[in-house]
Scaffold this motif. Structure first.
Motif, mmCIF file in Angstrom:
data_model
loop_
_atom_site.group_PDB
_atom_site.id
_atom_site.type_symbol
_atom_site.label_atom_id
_atom_site.label_comp_id
_atom_site.label_asym_id
_atom_site.label_seq_id
_atom_site.Cartn_x
_atom_site.Cartn_y
_atom_site.Cartn_z
ATOM 1 N N LEU A 193 -1.647 -4.318 6.151
ATOM 2 C CA LEU A 193 -1.382 -4.325 4.636
ATOM 3 C C LEU A 193 -0.936 -5.275 4.211
ATOM 4 C CD1 LEU A 193 -1.124 -0.410 4.597
ATOM 5 C CD2 LEU A 193 -3.036 -1.825 4.401
ATOM 6 N N PHE A 233 1.012 -1.207 -0.148
ATOM 7 C CA PHE A 233 0.105 -0.072 0.015
ATOM 8 C C PHE A 233 0.952 1.513 0.142
ATOM 9 C CE2 PHE A 233 -3.096 -3.028 1.147
ATOM 10 C CZ PHE A 233 -4.470 -2.510 0.834
ATOM 11 N N PHE A 280 -3.283 5.040 -5.428
ATOM 12 C CA PHE A 280 -4.029 3.904 -6.101
ATOM 13 C C PHE A 280 -4.987 4.415 -7.163
ATOM 14 C CE2 PHE A 280 -7.410 4.405 -3.066
ATOM 15 C CZ PHE A 280 -8.170 3.964 -3.647
ATOM 16 N N ALA A 302 -1.135 -1.341 -4.549
ATOM 17 C CA ALA A 302 -2.393 -1.902 -3.764
ATOM 18 C C ALA A 302 -2.831 -3.412 -4.195
ATOM 19 C CB ALA A 302 -3.230 -0.721 -3.590
#
Length: 716
Positions: free
Chosen positions: A505, A384, A653, A581
Motif C-alpha cells: 500500500l 490505506f 474510504f 487511500a
C-alpha cells in the motif's frame, strides 16, 4: 448537432411506443445476460514495477504459490487460549478451513503473555482479493459455529473483509433523491420521471453491463457502489434538465411535439456535452496505470453513457405520452422550486446583478474562500485505512482488536522480506538479519525465517510495533528498504525485496503521487478541448478548467479535515485520524472534474443562448443565471444527497469519498456558479466569446441555437 438532436426528438415523439419498448427490452436483456454470464468481482491491487510486487512474485515462485498474504485467525478464551475447550474449538475450525480452496497449512500458534489470546495465520496461495466471496463466507460461518462457551474465534484479512455483509448506499441515495425531487416539483409524476430514468440506467449498467464487464477486465467489488451512485446522480440531473425545459416550453403554450423538440435540442445538447465530459474525465483513470482502475473507469463511464442516452431518448418518449399530465398528482405546498424559470426580476437575477456591479471583490472573496478550504489538503497523508477503522460489529474489526490486545497493533500488518539465496549456506546471513531486525526501533518481534525446500529462498516476517496505517510504520518500511536490509546483506549475494500488504500500500501511494501530474494534465487537457469545441471560446474553456480545479482542491481540503478526526468524523463513523487511500484523490478528481463541468455546461449554454439574442454579455449572464439557478440548485441538492449516501457504507474510504464529492458539488453550485462565474464573465466582457480566426475555421461547430420544426431557425 442541433439538427441531429431535432431529428432524434422527432423520432422519440413519433415512435415513442417503439422507443419505450426498446429500452424495456434492453433492460430485461442486459439484466438477464448479467445474471447468467456474470463475472467475478476481482482486482489486482499490486503496483506495477514496485518492490512489493517483486516480493510477491518471488514468494509465489519459490514457495509453492504462497502469495505473501494470509487470513488472520485470533481467538480468546477466559480459561486460556490453550485450554481443552479452546483447542477443540480452534482445531475444528482449522480442519474446516483447510477444506477451503487457496488455503495452506497454518503457521505456528502464538499465545499472548496473559495466556488468554491465541493467534495463527492461514497462508493464501493467491492474493486475498482473488479469493471468492463464497469462500470468505464459509470461513466466517465456520468461525461462528465453533465459537461458544466463552471461546471467541475471529478472522481478519482481505477475503474476510470482502465477505462481510455491507450496506448498499445506492438505495439510500435513491430515496434521498426522490425526496428532493418531490420538494422541487411538488408532483409525483414529474418527480418520478427522473427517478425512472436513473433506475433504468442503474439496472442496465450495474445489473447487467458491469457484471458482464467483470469477465473481461478486473472490476473491484466496490465498483457498483461508486458507478451506481454516479449513475443515479447524473441520471437524475440530466433528466431534470430536460424535464424542466419541457415544462417551460409547455407553459409557454407550445404543443407536445414542439416542447419535446425544444427540450432535446437545448437541454439535450447540454446533457450530451456534459455527459461526454464526465466520460472523458472518468476514462482519465486509465492514465494511472493501475489495472484495477481500468474496471472502475469503464464501469462508471458505462453508467454515465446509459443515463445520458436515456435522458435524450427514453425521457422525451415518455414526455410525448404525458404532455401536460406531467404535473399530475400534485403534493400541496410543494413544487414552487421548479414551476417556472426565473426572469430578470428573480432573486437569482438580482444576485447576479449585485455580483456584476462589484466583480473584483466578489471574485477575490470567492477565490479566497476556496483556497482557504483547500489549504488543509497540503497536509494530506496518503495511506490505506486498516481493519481498525471497520465498524465495531464487524469480524475484521473484532479480530483486529483482539490481535492488538494480545500481540500489539503491528500484528495486523506484518512486513514480508522475500530473499533469494545464492546457495543454502546463505541461510546464516538471513539468521543474522533476523537478529539485527529484532534490535531495530519500531520492530516488535521477528519470528524464525522460513526457508524453501531447495534452500534458494527465504521469507522473513517483521512485526512492527505500530498499526499498518500509522506514519511510523511507513517510516519503518522506508528505513528497512533504504538502510537496514541493504547494509545487513551487503556482499552476501542475497537479493531481498520488502513486501507484504502494508508495504504494498505504501508503494501504491508513492506510485499514484508520481502519476498524479500526468493524470491531471490529461483530464484537464481533454476537457478543455471538448469545451472549446462546444463553445468556441478559449477563455470560457480555460475559466471552466481553473474553477473546477479550485472546487476540487477545496473538496480535498474538506476531506483532509474530516480524515484528521474530530466531532464531524465521529458522526460519520470515523473514530480517530485515518490516512486517505491514495486512489481517492485520483478518483475524486476524475469524477468531480466531470460533474463540475455539468453545471458549467448547463449555465454557459443558457448564457450563450441569451447572448445570441442581442450580444449583451451583462444581460446574458444575469438572465442565463436566473433561468438556470433553480434547476442547478435542485440538481446540486440531489447530487449532494446522493453522495452523502456513501456515509452509510462500512468502508472508511467510501465515507471520505462521499464527504469529498458532496462538499465539492455544494461549493461548485454555490461559490463557483453563483459568484465566480458571473464575476469573471463580467470582467471578461466581450472577451468571453473571443476566438482567433484560424482556430474558428478549424473547429467543428455545435450550434447552440435551437432548430425549429420545418427547418426554420429560432431561438427560445
Amino acid at each position: 448537432m442541433t439538427r441531429l438532436l431535432a431529428r432524434l426528438a422527432d423520432i422519440a415523439y413519433r415512435r415513442r411506443g417503439r422507443v419505450v419498448v426498446a429500452w424495456i427490452a434492453a433492460l430485461v436483456v442486459t439484466i438477464g445476460l448479467g445474471s447468467a454470464l456474470a463475472g467475478e468481482y476481482n482486482a489486482d491491487y499490486n503496483t506495477p514495477g514496485s518492490e512489493s510486487k517483486a516480493a510477491s512474485d518471488l514468494t509465489e515462485r519459490e514457495f509453492d504459490g504462497y502469495s505473501g498474504q494470509e487470513i488472520y485467525v485470533v481467538w480468546k478464551d477466559p480459561d486460556g487460549a490453550n485450554s481443552p475447550a479452546a483447542r477443540e474449538g480452534v482445531g475444528a475450525f482449522l480442519a474446516e478451513a483447510k477444506q477451503v480452496d487457496h488455503i495452506a497449512e497454518e503457521t505456528p500458534i502464538r499465545v499472548s503473555q496473559d495466556g488468554t489470546i491465541g493467534a495463527t495465520t492461514l497462508p493464501l496461495t493467491v492474493p486475498g482479493w482473488d479469493v471468492p466471496k463464497e469462500d470468505g463466507e464459509k470461513l466466517i460461518a465456520a468461525a461462528e459455529e465453533n465459537s461458544g462457551d466463552g471461546l471467541e474465534i475471529k478472522l481478519g484479512g482481505d477475503p474476510i473483509y470482502a465477505a462481510q455483509e455491507a450496506t448498499s448506499p445506492e438505495g439510500i441515495g435513491f430515496l434521498g433523491a426522490a425526496i428532493v425531487l418531490l420538494i422541487a416539483f411538488g408532483s409525483v409524476v414529474a418527480a418520478g420521471l427522473p427517478l425512472a430514468i436513473a433506475l433504468v440506467g442503474l439496472g442496465i449498467s450495474s445489473g447487467g453491463l458491469i457484471l458482464l464487464l467483470a469477465n473481461i477486465v478486473d472490476v473491484p467489488d466496490w465498483t457498483t457502489a461508486v458507478s451506481g451512485l454516479i449513475g443515479i446522480g447524473v441520471g437524475i440531473d440530466y433528466a431534470l434538465l430536460v424535464l424542466t425545459r419541457f415544462r417551460s416550453a409547455m407553459n409557454e403554450g407550445k404543443d407536445r411535439h414542439d416542447a419535446v423538440v425544444e427540450a432535446v435540442t437545448t437541454a439535450g445538447r447540454s446533457v450530451i456535452i456534459a455527459g461526454a465530459t464526465v466520460v472523458i474525465a472518468v476514462l482519465g483513470l486509465f492514465l494511472t496505470g493501475l489495472p484495477y482502475m481500468f474496471g472502475v473507469a469503464v464501469s462508471a463511464s458505462l453508467a454515465v453513457l446509459v443515463v445520458m442516452l436515456a435522458a435524450v431518448t427514453l425521457l422525451p418518449a415518455l414526455l410525448s405520452y404525458l404532455g401536460p399530465r406531467v404535473d399530475r398528482l400534485r403534493i400541496p405546498f410543494l413544487g414552487r422550486t421548479l414551476r417556472a424559470e426565473g426572469d430578470g426580476e428573480s432573486p437569482a437575477a438580482r444576485w447576479s446583478h449585485a455580483v456584476q456591479r462589484r466583480p473584483w471583490p466578489a471574485a477575490v472573496v470567492a477565490t479566497a474562500v476556496l483556497l482557504a478550504l483547500a489549504a488543509p489538503a497540503l497536509g494530506m497523508r496518503l495511506g490505506f485505512p486498516d481493519a481498525g477503522n471497520d465498524p465495531p460489529d464487524t469480524m475484521t474489526r473484532q479480530a483486529y482488536d483482539l490481535n492488538t490486545e494480545g500481540f500489539g497493533p503491528g500484528t495486523n500488518g506484518p512486513l514480508v522480506i522475500a530473499a533469494e539465496l545464492p546457495d543454502p549456506a546463505a541461510q546464516r546471513e538471513i539468521d543474522a538479519l533476523v537478529n539485527q531486525l529484532n534490535a531495530e526501533d519500531g520492530v516488535a518481534f521477528v519470528p524464525q525465517p522460513e526457508i524453501n525446500e531447495a534452500g534458494t529462498a527465504a521469507i522473513v516476517t517483521v512485526i512492527p510495533t505500530t498499526s499498518p496505517q500509522d506514519a511510523e510504520t511507513e517510516d519503518l518500511v522506508n528505513r528497512l528498504r533504504a538502510d537496514v536490509v541493504p547494509e545487513a546483506l551487503a556482499g552476501s549475494g542475497i537479493t531481498a525485496e520488502i513486501g507484504g500488504v502494508t508495504a504494498a500500500l505504501e508503494d501504491q501511494s508513492e506510485y499514484i503521487t508520481d502519476r498524479m501530474p500526468v493524470f491531471i494534465i490529461g483530464v484537464v487537457g481533454l476537457s478543455f478541448l471538448l469545451l472549446l469545441v462546444a463553445f468556441h471560446s478559449p477563455l470560457i474553456s480555460l475559466k471552466a478548467g481553473v474553477m473546477n480545479l479550485l472546487s476540487v482542491s477545496a473538496a480535498y481540503g474538506v476531506m483532509t479535515l474530516v480524515a484528521k478526526g474530530g466531532t464531524v468524523s465521529e458522526l460519520i463513523g470515523i473514530d480517530h485520524e485515518v490516512p486517505i487511500a491514495p486512489f481517492l484523490p485520483v478518483m475524486m478528481f476524475a469524477i468531480l472534474f466531470g460533474l463540475s463541468m455539468d453545471y458549467e455546461v448547463f449555465l454557459i449554454s443558457r448564457i450563450r443562448e441569451e447572448y445570441l439574442k442581442d450580444g449583451n454579455t451583462r444581460r446574458a449572464v444575469a438572465d442565463g443565471l436566473a433561468k438556470t439557478a433553480r434547476v442547478i440548485t435542485a440538481a446540486a441538492a440531489i447530487m449532494v444527497v446522493v453522495f452523502l449516501a456513501f456515509l452509510a457504507a462500512p468502508d472508511t474510504f467510501l465515507k471520505l469519498f462521499g464527504i469529498g464529492l458532496a462538499s465539492a458539488i455544494f461549493l461548485d453550485a454555490t461559490v463557483v456558479r453563483m459568484v465566480l462565474v458571473p464575476a469573471v464573465m463580467q470582467l471578461l466582457g466581450s472577451r468571453n466569446w473571443w476566438i482567433p480566426n484560424w482556430l474558428e475555421r478549424i473547429l467543428p461547430r455545435l450550434d447552440v441555437e435551437r432548430v425549429a420544426l420545418g427547418g426554420a431557425e429560432g431561438r427560445p
